[in-house]
Design a protein around this motif. Sequence first.
Motif, mmCIF file in Angstrom:
data_model
loop_
_atom_site.group_PDB
_atom_site.id
_atom_site.type_symbol
_atom_site.label_atom_id
_atom_site.label_comp_id
_atom_site.label_asym_id
_atom_site.label_seq_id
_atom_site.Cartn_x
_atom_site.Cartn_y
_atom_site.Cartn_z
ATOM 1 N N PHE A 88 6.515 -33.460 -12.009
ATOM 2 C CA PHE A 88 6.843 -35.011 -12.018
ATOM 3 C C PHE A 88 7.524 -35.085 -13.590
ATOM 4 C CE2 PHE A 88 6.319 -39.192 -14.077
ATOM 5 C CZ PHE A 88 6.770 -40.087 -13.193
ATOM 6 N N ALA A 89 6.782 -34.400 -14.565
ATOM 7 C CA ALA A 89 7.351 -34.483 -16.005
ATOM 8 C C ALA A 89 8.593 -33.718 -15.966
ATOM 9 C CB ALA A 89 6.267 -33.813 -16.744
ATOM 10 N N LEU A 90 8.932 -32.562 -15.286
ATOM 11 C CA LEU A 90 10.253 -31.982 -15.424
ATOM 12 C C LEU A 90 11.274 -32.695 -14.896
ATOM 13 C CD1 LEU A 90 9.205 -28.282 -14.655
ATOM 14 C CD2 LEU A 90 9.754 -29.277 -16.696
ATOM 15 N N HIS A 91 10.946 -33.579 -13.485
ATOM 16 C CA HIS A 91 12.036 -34.208 -13.073
ATOM 17 C C HIS A 91 12.148 -35.565 -14.197
ATOM 18 C CE1 HIS A 91 11.178 -32.011 -9.630
ATOM 19 N NE2 HIS A 91 12.477 -31.717 -9.620
ATOM 20 N N ASN A 92 11.345 -36.144 -14.701
ATOM 21 C CA ASN A 92 11.199 -37.311 -15.566
ATOM 22 C C ASN A 92 11.103 -37.194 -17.022
ATOM 23 O OD1 ASN A 92 11.929 -39.378 -12.995
ATOM 24 N ND2 ASN A 92 10.021 -37.866 -12.601
ATOM 25 N N PRO A 93 11.823 -36.257 -17.675
ATOM 26 C CA PRO A 93 11.359 -35.854 -18.931
ATOM 27 C C PRO A 93 11.075 -36.945 -20.190
ATOM 28 C CG PRO A 93 13.705 -35.137 -18.437
ATOM 29 C CD PRO A 93 13.146 -35.620 -17.381
ATOM 30 N N ASN A 94 12.329 -37.838 -20.069
ATOM 31 C CA ASN A 94 12.088 -39.106 -21.093
ATOM 32 C C ASN A 94 10.847 -39.975 -20.726
ATOM 33 O OD1 ASN A 94 14.203 -37.989 -22.398
ATOM 34 N ND2 ASN A 94 15.780 -39.638 -21.581
ATOM 35 N N MET A 99 5.252 -42.203 -21.258
ATOM 36 C CA MET A 99 4.211 -42.425 -20.874
ATOM 37 C C MET A 99 2.911 -41.572 -21.533
ATOM 38 S SD MET A 99 5.222 -41.538 -16.878
ATOM 39 C CE MET A 99 3.459 -41.372 -16.161
ATOM 40 N N ASN A 100 3.171 -40.792 -22.183
ATOM 41 C CA ASN A 100 2.142 -39.985 -23.095
ATOM 42 C C ASN A 100 2.455 -40.246 -24.678
ATOM 43 O OD1 ASN A 100 0.503 -38.282 -21.122
ATOM 44 N ND2 ASN A 100 2.572 -38.014 -20.317
ATOM 45 N N LEU A 151 4.327 -31.485 -21.386
ATOM 46 C CA LEU A 151 4.962 -32.137 -22.733
ATOM 47 C C LEU A 151 5.763 -30.770 -23.392
ATOM 48 C CD1 LEU A 151 2.239 -34.775 -24.388
ATOM 49 C CD2 LEU A 151 4.558 -35.251 -23.443
ATOM 50 N N MET A 152 4.992 -29.794 -23.461
ATOM 51 C CA MET A 152 5.765 -28.769 -24.298
ATOM 52 C C MET A 152 7.223 -28.129 -23.223
ATOM 53 S SD MET A 152 4.404 -27.641 -27.037
ATOM 54 C CE MET A 152 4.151 -29.550 -27.223
ATOM 55 N N LEU A 153 6.994 -28.263 -22.061
ATOM 56 C CA LEU A 153 8.103 -27.832 -21.184
ATOM 57 C C LEU A 153 9.370 -28.851 -21.399
ATOM 58 C CD1 LEU A 153 5.946 -26.617 -17.919
ATOM 59 C CD2 LEU A 153 7.177 -25.041 -19.626
ATOM 60 N N VAL A 154 8.670 -30.075 -21.385
ATOM 61 C CA VAL A 154 9.976 -31.398 -21.513
ATOM 62 C C VAL A 154 10.232 -31.683 -22.782
ATOM 63 C CG1 VAL A 154 9.053 -32.251 -19.440
ATOM 64 C CG2 VAL A 154 8.442 -33.194 -21.608
ATOM 65 N N SER A 155 9.526 -31.268 -23.803
ATOM 66 C CA SER A 155 9.831 -31.434 -25.129
ATOM 67 C C SER A 155 10.516 -30.363 -25.884
ATOM 68 C CB SER A 155 8.795 -31.761 -26.109
ATOM 69 O OG SER A 155 8.325 -33.058 -25.537
ATOM 70 N N ARG A 156 10.090 -29.080 -25.433
ATOM 71 C CA ARG A 156 10.661 -27.899 -26.012
ATOM 72 C C ARG A 156 11.348 -26.836 -25.000
ATOM 73 N NH1 ARG A 156 6.106 -26.604 -30.532
ATOM 74 N NH2 ARG A 156 6.100 -28.607 -31.414
ATOM 75 N N PRO A 157 12.221 -27.058 -24.256
ATOM 76 C CA PRO A 157 12.566 -26.404 -22.960
ATOM 77 C C PRO A 157 13.333 -24.970 -23.617
ATOM 78 C CG PRO A 157 13.974 -28.115 -23.505
ATOM 79 C CD PRO A 157 12.899 -28.192 -24.011
ATOM 80 N N ALA A 158 13.810 -25.113 -24.844
ATOM 81 C CA ALA A 158 14.677 -23.720 -25.317
ATOM 82 C C ALA A 158 13.365 -22.766 -25.695
ATOM 83 C CB ALA A 158 15.381 -24.179 -26.494
ATOM 84 N N SER A 164 6.539 -19.286 -15.166
ATOM 85 C CA SER A 164 5.023 -19.013 -15.116
ATOM 86 C C SER A 164 4.094 -19.498 -16.054
ATOM 87 C CB SER A 164 4.886 -17.537 -14.931
ATOM 88 O OG SER A 164 4.897 -16.968 -16.302
ATOM 89 N N VAL A 165 4.617 -20.080 -17.073
ATOM 90 C CA VAL A 165 3.351 -20.635 -18.093
ATOM 91 C C VAL A 165 2.598 -21.683 -17.653
ATOM 92 C CG1 VAL A 165 3.506 -22.258 -20.144
ATOM 93 C CG2 VAL A 165 5.106 -20.253 -20.276
ATOM 94 N N SER A 166 2.993 -22.693 -16.745
ATOM 95 C CA SER A 166 2.300 -23.590 -16.277
ATOM 96 C C SER A 166 1.363 -23.009 -15.545
ATOM 97 C CB SER A 166 3.085 -24.643 -15.564
ATOM 98 O OG SER A 166 2.306 -25.645 -14.986
#
Length: 271
Positions: A88-94, A99-100, A151-158, A164-166
């Motif tokens: 859900f976070a990856l499909h709705n990053p903003n 939300m958090n 949050l890390m995946l959507v805020s710092r994708p680079a 496999s982190v998650s």
Amino acid sequence: MSTKARILEVAAALVAESPDGDVSTRAVCEAAGVGAPALYRHFGDKEGLLSAVVDHGWDKYLATKRDRAPGTDPVQDLRDGWDTHVEFALHNPNLYRLMNSPAMRKPPAAALESHRILTADLQRAAEQGKLRLAPELAAQIIMSANVGVALMLVSRPATFTDESVSRRVRDSVHTMVFTPDVMAAPTATPDPSTLDPSTSEADTSDTSDTSGTSRTVATTEATTEADDSRLPATAARLNALLRQAPAPVLSPAEDALLTEWLNRLSNAPRS
């Protein structure tokens, strides 16, 4: 569609499309075809509008969870719940960042509902003797880690590029809260076809001896860990089962004291 619903829908769409996740009330009014007084009448101010967008996001997130029938294996339900959260976070990053956001004055009711759903799944795991912590503490640990990873995946994708982190974090956290037998995986047997045919019998014998020693050490460590988790797991299970008792057998004071003791046993820090 009502004016309020149209404003909310437009605001949510603009948040999703925004490069930084922020929107202006002017942009929302123009896109919705309404004047500023209409927006302020329904939402008060920009913060009220964003709070409504957050509520809308939580409702969207919980839509699949509210109608989900509990499975027979609460541990698998919890694994799936973690993965669904991250997806859900990856499909709705903003929307997820909003939300958090710590800027929100208080958590929405739907956020508290999400936490209750997680705790209920952990309660079922405790009733089956699969939990080594009290459900409430386990829920805090899992939710903190799940939100942090998302949050890390959507805020710092680079930076967080490994897919496999998650899963790795999920399994590490679950190892902490579930009993060893739940997380144990069968040891893979090497495929004979992949062995080097030039290996001598002596080498094979040495390898066999080393493998046997390694298995013995691993088995001993696993047994020790299982023994260490038996008491907290039993305390967590007894606590969970007592809550399901059809009629109280203890006075309120006795129940509170026993609950405190069981929580201490199940939640005590372990090395």
